[in-house]
Scaffold this motif. Structure first.
Motif, PDB file in Angstrom:
ATOM      1  N   LEU A  10       6.245   2.836  -7.212  1.00  0.00           N
ATOM      2  CA  LEU A  10       6.898   3.992  -7.811  1.00  0.00           C
ATOM      3  C   LEU A  10       5.941   4.717  -8.761  1.00  0.00           C
ATOM      4  CD1 LEU A  10       9.497   5.651  -8.460  1.00  0.00           C
ATOM      5  CD2 LEU A  10       9.903   4.018 -10.304  1.00  0.00           C
ATOM      6  N   MET A  11       5.827   6.033  -8.597  1.00  0.00           N
ATOM      7  CA  MET A  11       5.081   6.832  -9.565  1.00  0.00           C
ATOM      8  C   MET A  11       6.061   7.293 -10.639  1.00  0.00           C
ATOM      9  SD  MET A  11       3.700   9.759 -10.970  1.00  0.00           S
ATOM     10  CE  MET A  11       3.629  11.283 -10.016  1.00  0.00           C
ATOM     11  N   LEU A  12       5.903   6.731 -11.813  1.00  0.00           N
ATOM     12  CA  LEU A  12       6.828   6.959 -12.924  1.00  0.00           C
ATOM     13  C   LEU A  12       6.436   8.238 -13.659  1.00  0.00           C
ATOM     14  CD1 LEU A  12       9.202   5.429 -14.405  1.00  0.00           C
ATOM     15  CD2 LEU A  12       7.454   4.560 -15.959  1.00  0.00           C
ATOM     16  N   HIS A  13       7.369   9.207 -13.754  1.00  0.00           N
ATOM     17  CA  HIS A  13       7.070  10.474 -14.417  1.00  0.00           C
ATOM     18  C   HIS A  13       8.367  11.175 -14.804  1.00  0.00           C
ATOM     19  CE1 HIS A  13       7.686  11.408 -10.171  1.00  0.00           C
ATOM     20  NE2 HIS A  13       8.024  12.629 -10.527  1.00  0.00           N
ATOM     21  N   ASP A  14       8.249  12.144 -15.692  1.00  0.00           N
ATOM     22  CA  ASP A  14       9.410  12.886 -16.162  1.00  0.00           C
ATOM     23  C   ASP A  14       9.989  13.757 -15.045  1.00  0.00           C
ATOM     24  OD1 ASP A  14       8.936  11.838 -18.705  1.00  0.00           O
ATOM     25  OD2 ASP A  14       7.775  13.591 -19.360  1.00  0.00           O
TER      26      ASP A  14
ATOM     27  N   TYR B 130       0.821  -1.215   0.000  1.00  0.00           N
ATOM     28  CA  TYR B 130       0.000   0.000   0.000  1.00  0.00           C
ATOM     29  C   TYR B 130       0.858   1.269   0.000  1.00  0.00           C
ATOM     30  CZ  TYR B 130      -3.434  -3.513   1.255  1.00  0.00           C
ATOM     31  OH  TYR B 130      -4.216  -4.647   1.261  1.00  0.00           O
ATOM     32  N   GLY B 131       2.157   1.122  -0.253  1.00  0.00           N
ATOM     33  CA  GLY B 131       3.071   2.250  -0.254  1.00  0.00           C
ATOM     34  C   GLY B 131       3.299   2.783  -1.660  1.00  0.00           C
ATOM     35  N   ILE B 132       3.181   4.103  -1.825  1.00  0.00           N
ATOM     36  CA  ILE B 132       3.405   4.766  -3.115  1.00  0.00           C
ATOM     37  C   ILE B 132       4.449   5.864  -2.915  1.00  0.00           C
ATOM     38  CG2 ILE B 132       2.357   6.210  -4.910  1.00  0.00           C
ATOM     39  CD1 ILE B 132      -0.314   4.754  -4.264  1.00  0.00           C
ATOM     40  N   HIS B 133       5.459   5.870  -3.786  1.00  0.00           N
ATOM     41  CA  HIS B 133       6.520   6.889  -3.751  1.00  0.00           C
ATOM     42  C   HIS B 133       6.268   7.818  -4.921  1.00  0.00           C
ATOM     43  CE1 HIS B 133      11.085   7.608  -2.849  1.00  0.00           C
ATOM     44  NE2 HIS B 133      10.318   8.640  -2.561  1.00  0.00           N
ATOM     45  N   TYR B 134       5.941   9.087  -4.639  1.00  0.00           N
ATOM     46  CA  TYR B 134       5.221   9.898  -5.611  1.00  0.00           C
ATOM     47  C   TYR B 134       6.047  10.927  -6.385  1.00  0.00           C
ATOM     48  CZ  TYR B 134       0.809  11.754  -7.454  1.00  0.00           C
ATOM     49  OH  TYR B 134      -0.229  12.118  -8.270  1.00  0.00           O
ATOM     50  N   VAL B 135       6.999  11.628  -5.765  1.00  0.00           N
ATOM     51  CA  VAL B 135       7.566  12.829  -6.382  1.00  0.00           C
ATOM     52  C   VAL B 135       8.956  12.613  -6.977  1.00  0.00           C
ATOM     53  CG1 VAL B 135       8.302  15.221  -5.939  1.00  0.00           C
ATOM     54  CG2 VAL B 135       6.159  14.358  -4.975  1.00  0.00           C
ATOM     55  N   TYR B 136       9.878  12.036  -6.249  1.00  0.00           N
ATOM     56  CA  TYR B 136      11.257  11.865  -6.703  1.00  0.00           C
ATOM     57  C   TYR B 136      11.890  10.765  -5.876  1.00  0.00           C
ATOM     58  CZ  TYR B 136      13.041  13.891  -2.395  1.00  0.00           C
ATOM     59  OH  TYR B 136      13.355  14.098  -1.075  1.00  0.00           O
ATOM     60  N   ASP B 137      13.048  10.267  -6.311  1.00  0.00           N
ATOM     61  CA  ASP B 137      13.833   9.381  -5.454  1.00  0.00           C
ATOM     62  C   ASP B 137      15.317   9.619  -5.699  1.00  0.00           C
ATOM     63  OD1 ASP B 137      14.642   7.831  -7.681  1.00  0.00           O
ATOM     64  OD2 ASP B 137      13.201   6.234  -7.287  1.00  0.00           O
TER      65      ASP B 137
END
Length: 407
Positions: A360-364, A146-153
């Motif tokens: 992981l939220m995949l984004h540019d 249930y964990g989502i990493h949203y902005v950057y890593d």
């Protein structure tokens, strides 16, 4: 068998695959007649300006823009200060979940806090949408259903910054590193990029979180023979290090500074006289397009500052969480997590975003540079976008992920 099936739903949600596991058994509607979202952030310490109270403003804006209700029921925001202490973060999250029926927790701008809260919340089937922490462990070895990493890593940051610096001649690196999970993860990932491009690491020193005097660390870096001093820290720690490096005339003496996690609030705090020319990687620039600028100016009216990438990320995360509840007709965590994995995310923060099976939220991402003072047209006109970093280049591919949920 039930637990295995729930875990499978979490994995399938991120991949967007169809599995013949029977119909979702979640009850329709909201579990307690409302949706409650917790904003858990550093409200008083070194990360206060980059997320902190501004994240609460962003979350409340998201709720207001959504209409204040979902499925005809009220949406409530609660907030607390984790004080950059994992035990306080975890105990707050436990109280929120057990006693206050909090449905989702966001912000979490400290990697050690974020890991503790994500693990606890997932055990209790509560979604976390981390906007502020950096460690890749959140979606790698300590990923959670249930964990989502949203902005950057800490993988995405050096892909842009370290690549640009090495290609411009910065081959030998010395790191000043925040001495906890985030700093070590950022140093490790940056060093890997540097070495893959033919560079080397000649040394490092760890600095406690909240350090105010960087003189001894900067002198070690200055005498190391490094071309580049990599700052694997964030917030006020980064600001203090760069200001003191300016006092030592480190850049004027020929060494480069590389801020591996820099926020627009840091640039504003330092001023362009000091920050000009500093390149770094970010997920959001307030005036990157018309939609982002329109929202950011609304945010400024309430907060008195333009949003950082993580404050904008909180708005986006809350909005998309509410959209998922609205779409599935329930706040059941399995149903909402599955829907989040199937949605394409498009708003003022992200275009074409996708939440993967490991969370992981995949984004540019964007490589940016601080402007010269005479190039700035208003107080917060501080950055220029140099290039866009495609999502597939910025993040660890799912095929290479070490997340146990994928096995």
């Amino acid at each position: 068998m039930v637990n295995q099936r729930k875990l499978l739903h979490g994995i399938v949600a991120g991949l967007g695959l169809m599995v013949a596991a029977g119909p979702l058994s979640a009850a329709e509607g909201l579990s307690d007649g409302k949706v409650k979202i917790g904003v858990l952030s550093d409200m008083s310490g070194v990360y206060k300006s980059l997320e902190g109270p501004g994240a609460v403003v962003a979350a409340k804006m998201a709720v207001a823009d959504f209409g204040g209700k979902v499925l005809g029921k009220p949406i409530e925001i609660v907030s607390a200060d984790h004080q950059n202490k994992p035990d306080i973060g975890a105990s707050t999250a436990r109280e929120w979940i057990d006693a206050k029926q909090v449905d989702m927790i966001t912000a979490l701008d400290n990697s050690s806090v974020a890991l503790a809260v994500q693990g606890l919340a997932s055990e209790k089937k509560v979604i976390t949408m981390d906007a502020g922490a950096g460690t890749t462990a959140l979606t790698e070895d300590q990923c959670a259903p249930y964990g989502i990493h949203y902005v950057y890593d800490t993988h995405a940051l050096p892909v842009g910054t370290a690549t640009a610096v090495v290609k411009n001649g910065g081959k030998k690196w010395f790191f000043i590193t925040a001495d906890y999970a985030f700093g070590h993860s950022l140093q490790e990932n940056t060093a890997a990029v540097v070495k893959n491009l033919g560079g080397s690491v000649v040394g490092n020193v760890n600095a406690p979180l909240g350090t105010t005097d960087f003189s001894s660390y900067l002198l070690q870096a200055q005498s190391s023979g490094a071309d580049v001093i990599g700052l694997a820290n964030a917030g006020q720690d980064t600001v203090n290090a760069i200001k003191q490096a300016n006092q030592f005339r480190i850049v004027q003496s020929g060494q480069k500074l590389a801020g591996m996690l820099v926020f627009i609030t840091d640039i504003q705090s330092m001023g362009l006289d000091i920050a000009q020319g500093l390149q770094f990687t970010t997920a959001f620039v307030w005036n990157q397009d018309d939609e982002a600028e329109k929202w950011s100016r609304r945010y400024y009216e309430q907060q008195g500052a333009m949003p950082t990438m993580v404050q904008a990320g909180v708005y986006s995360a809350v909005t998309n969480y509410l959209k998922a509840i609205d779409a599935v007709g329930t706040d059941d965590a399995d149903a909402v997590r599955k829907q989040l994995g199937e949605m394409e995310l498009n708003d003022m923060f992200v275009k074409g975003g996708k939440i993967l099976a490991n969370g992981l939220m995949l984004h540019d991402m964007y490589l940016v540079e601080a402007k010269k003072p005479d190039e700035s047209t208003e107080e917060w006109d501080l950055l220029r976008v140099i290039s866009k970093i495609p999502a597939e280049q910025a993040y660890i591919p799912l095929s290479e992920s070490k997340c146990p949920l994928l096995k």
